[in-house]
Write an enzyme that holds these catalytic residues in place. Structure first.
Site, PDB file in Angstrom:
ATOM      1  N   CYS A  72       0.839  -1.198   0.000  1.00  0.00           N
ATOM      2  CA  CYS A  72       0.000   0.000   0.000  1.00  0.00           C
ATOM      3  C   CYS A  72       0.880   1.256   0.000  1.00  0.00           C
ATOM      4  CB  CYS A  72      -0.974  -0.043   1.174  1.00  0.00           C
ATOM      5  SG  CYS A  72      -2.445   0.933   0.873  1.00  0.00           S
ATOM      6  N   HIS A 116      -3.708  -5.058   0.652  1.00  0.00           N
ATOM      7  CA  HIS A 116      -3.110  -5.611   1.876  1.00  0.00           C
ATOM      8  C   HIS A 116      -3.177  -7.136   1.875  1.00  0.00           C
ATOM      9  CE1 HIS A 116      -2.443  -1.844   4.058  1.00  0.00           C
ATOM     10  NE2 HIS A 116      -3.490  -1.405   3.394  1.00  0.00           N
ATOM     11  N   GLU A 121      -1.556  -9.192   3.507  1.00  0.00           N
ATOM     12  CA  GLU A 121      -1.362  -9.787   4.835  1.00  0.00           C
ATOM     13  C   GLU A 121      -2.690 -10.149   5.504  1.00  0.00           C
ATOM     14  OE1 GLU A 121      -0.967  -6.628   4.024  1.00  0.00           O
ATOM     15  OE2 GLU A 121      -1.269  -5.240   5.694  1.00  0.00           O
TER      16      GLU A 121
HETATM   17  N1  GLN Z   1      -1.853   6.714   2.939  1.00  0.00           N
HETATM   18  C1  GLN Z   1      -1.987   5.957   1.750  1.00  0.00           C
HETATM   19  C2  GLN Z   1      -3.361   6.117   1.120  1.00  0.00           C
HETATM   20  O1  GLN Z   1      -4.288   6.509   1.771  1.00  0.00           O
HETATM   21  C3  GLN Z   1      -1.703   4.496   1.985  1.00  0.00           C
HETATM   22  C4  GLN Z   1      -2.699   3.827   2.858  1.00  0.00           C
HETATM   23  C5  GLN Z   1      -2.227   2.498   3.380  1.00  0.00           C
HETATM   24  O2  GLN Z   1      -1.033   2.216   3.347  1.00  0.00           O
HETATM   25  N2  GLN Z   1      -3.122   1.698   3.882  1.00  0.00           N
HETATM   26  O3  GLN Z   1      -3.530   5.852  -0.045  1.00  0.00           O
END
Ligand code: GLN
Length: 541
Positions: free
Chosen positions: A379, A513, A515
């Site tokens: 992410c 994600h 994970e």
């Molecule tokens: N801050 C980034 C976004 O909002 C990444 C978010 C995250 O890593 N879950 O896109």
């Protein structure tokens, strides 16, 4: 017939109530029952989505896009049953629903009160979205005696009455502290905690007593006597060396047998072989790799709960121990990355929010790219990898994310529109923070001949998301020119989901994600592959 098991906690918090609930779920499942686990959280936030990771730990995201308590991650990892929106409720959500109904006039002029309106809403939630499950396990957050949890305790007390003893069971998890000067385990806090429960009308049917030492029989008898619980239903819950041992240990102490006895169910002993295999692997690894996790919330490791678990699962799949080196990325603003990262066999930048520490993460990406060390960006970690290539390879001056403010080359920008199924989701920069991210499961099409395609062994995958910003496709050609391949895209080809570097031994960034979907008995392919790459790296250095 669905039976309901309510799990409360006493004496202190952090006793591992979530894990205990998950482990009981695993044991009942291993007996052939269909289970579902739920969490009732007494805090006033509508969901944990806007809470600081320092306060509350990780936000666990479900396929259907709910931002939930991290215990739901334990439930899913231990049972393999995908959690849903309907598996986590908070006081905030209950109250906002009750107040919305009041505003609509649904209560027909009644005075709206905690009993019955709030407790009814809680009971409705507990019983909702139940189909053919044999057991619904409901964990009540917090510790008995907290003001906030009272309506929840009242609601489950009422359910005990309404559904009857044959369909409900109350389990209470407590602590037996060891007092070194007396050389004794103390039962008094447990007695007090049960008294507290009795004062709200709940007599526990079974006690799980957390303890760092063996509980002498005399103390077990004493607890049974004073707490009005059968001796066999006082279950010692001792500390274990690995969390995967918990279902086995609790079973050995008779937990699931006592639950079956309570409900007068005959069932064959559970088959816990898959847990034994995992424990054996964890206890006897054939090697070791060190992974640097370069993040921001490293002072509360619960912020990265699923991530740490998924990395361990990758180790289980490769038969190695995964040592995690948690690094606060801000350190790279003062110290050279080399001394911190050189001893590591893989570098991972996890999800994150905000500019603080971002430059350190970009430095970590640069190190991994230049030194050909396996890199996994999740992410925010994918976004940092893109910024790194944009700045250091594509020569895009001031390349950055609009999350950090306006910039010359916004290679990562605010997502304002995307498709959710057939529905168009729209956002504006000034909108609410809560519940407005791109959340939950979305499909991703994988490019033929890419490493991602090879790792997944599929053309189309589905992964869970939680982000507001995205890699800006306007820069795709410039980024591809410097070796960054867009190997995963949303099915409509609009949103970048995966980037990778074909010229690097293992360099992958994902916007989702992974994970969240890894399980000890079913490690996520990206983590399995990343740890395998780290293992190859460890043989090089
Ligand atoms: N801050 C980034 C976004 O909002 C990444 C978010 C995250 O890593 N879950 O896109």
């Amino acid at each position: 017939m669905t039976r309901f098991i309510f799990i409360t906690g006493g004496v202190v918090s952090s006793l591992g109530k979530g894990l205990a609930s998950a482990a009981l779920g695993a044991c009942l499942q291993a007996r052939g029952f269909k289970v579902r686990l739920r969490k009732l959280d007494p805090y006033l936030n509508v969901d944990p989505g806007t809470m600081s990771p320092y306060q509350h730990g990780e936000v666990y995201v479900t396929d259907d896009g709910a931002e939930t308590d991290l215990d739901l991650g334990h439930y899913e990892r231990y049972t393999g049953v995908a959690s849903r929106k309907s598996d986590n409720i908070t006081t905030g959500r209950i109250y906002s629903d009750v107040i919305a109904r009041e505003r609509r006039g649904d209560y027909l002029g009644a005075t709206v009160q905690v009993i019955p309106h709030v407790t009814n809403a809680i009971k409705d939630f507990v019983k909702s979205d139940v189909t053919d499950e044999d057991f619904i396990l409901c964990e009540i957050g917090g510790t008995v005696g907290d003001i906030e949890s009272l309506p929840f305790l009242e609601a489950i007390r009422q359910l005990g009455n309404e559904l009857g003893r044959e369909r409900t069971m109350f389990i209470h998890l407590t602590l037996l502290p060891y007092i070194p000067s007396a050389g004794e385990l103390k039962t008094k806090p447990t007695q007090h905690s049960v008294k507290e429960l009795l004062s709200v009308g709940i007599q526990p049917d079974l006690l799980m007593c957390r303890s760092e030492r063996d509980i002498p029989d005399s103390e077990r008898k004493k607890i049974a006597l004073f707490c009005n619980v059968r001796y066999e239903a006082v279950i010692p819950a001792l500390d274990v060396d690995t969390i995967y041992q918990v279902p086995i240990s609790y079973h050995d102490q008779g937990l699931d047998a006592q639950v079956c006895r309570h409900f007068h169910i005959d069932s064959a002993a559970p088959n816990l072989d898959r847990w034994r295999t995992i424990v054996d692997r964890v206890r006897q690894p054939e090697g070791e790799v060190t992974i640097a996790v370069v993040g921001k919330y490293t002072s509360l490791l619960d912020s990265y709960k699923s991530l740490a678990e998924a990395l361990t699962h990758g180790g289980i799949a490769n038969n190695v121990k995964v040592r995690l080196n948690w690094i606060d990325s801000q350190i790279f603003e003062r110290e050279d990355v080399v001394q911190h990262l050189e001893p590591c066999h893989g570098i991972l930048v996890p999800g994150g929010f905000g500019e603080r520490g971002a430059s350190g993460k970009i430095e970590a990406v640069r190190f991994a790219r230049e030194r050909l060390v396996p890199y996994f960006g999740i992410c925010f970690g994918m976004q940092m990898a893109v910024i790194e290539s944009a700045r250091n390879l594509a020569g895009l001056k001031g390349a950055s994310s609009t999350e950090f403010g306006p910039c010359e080359n916004p290679v990562v920008g605010l997502m304002t529109e995307w498709l959710k199924g057939n529905l168009l989701e729209k956002r504006v920069a000034t909108g609410d923070l809560g519940g407005t991210l791109r959340l939950g499961a979305y499909d991703c099409a994988l490019k033929r001949d890419s490493r991602a395609r090879e790792i997944y062994g599929a053309d189309m995958i589905s992964e869970r998301h939680r982000h507001r910003f995205e890699v800006n496709m306007d820069y795709r050609a410039q980024l591809e020119q410097v070796g960054l391949s867009f190997s995963g895209l949303s099915p409509d080809g609009v949103l970048p989901e995966i980037v990778e570097r074909p010229d690097h031994p293992w360099f992958i960034g994902v916007q989702f994600h992974p994970e969240l979907k890894s399980k000890p008995f079913d490690p996520h392919p990206l983590f399995t592959s990343f740890i395998a790459a780290a293992l190859r790296q460890s043989r090089l250095v």
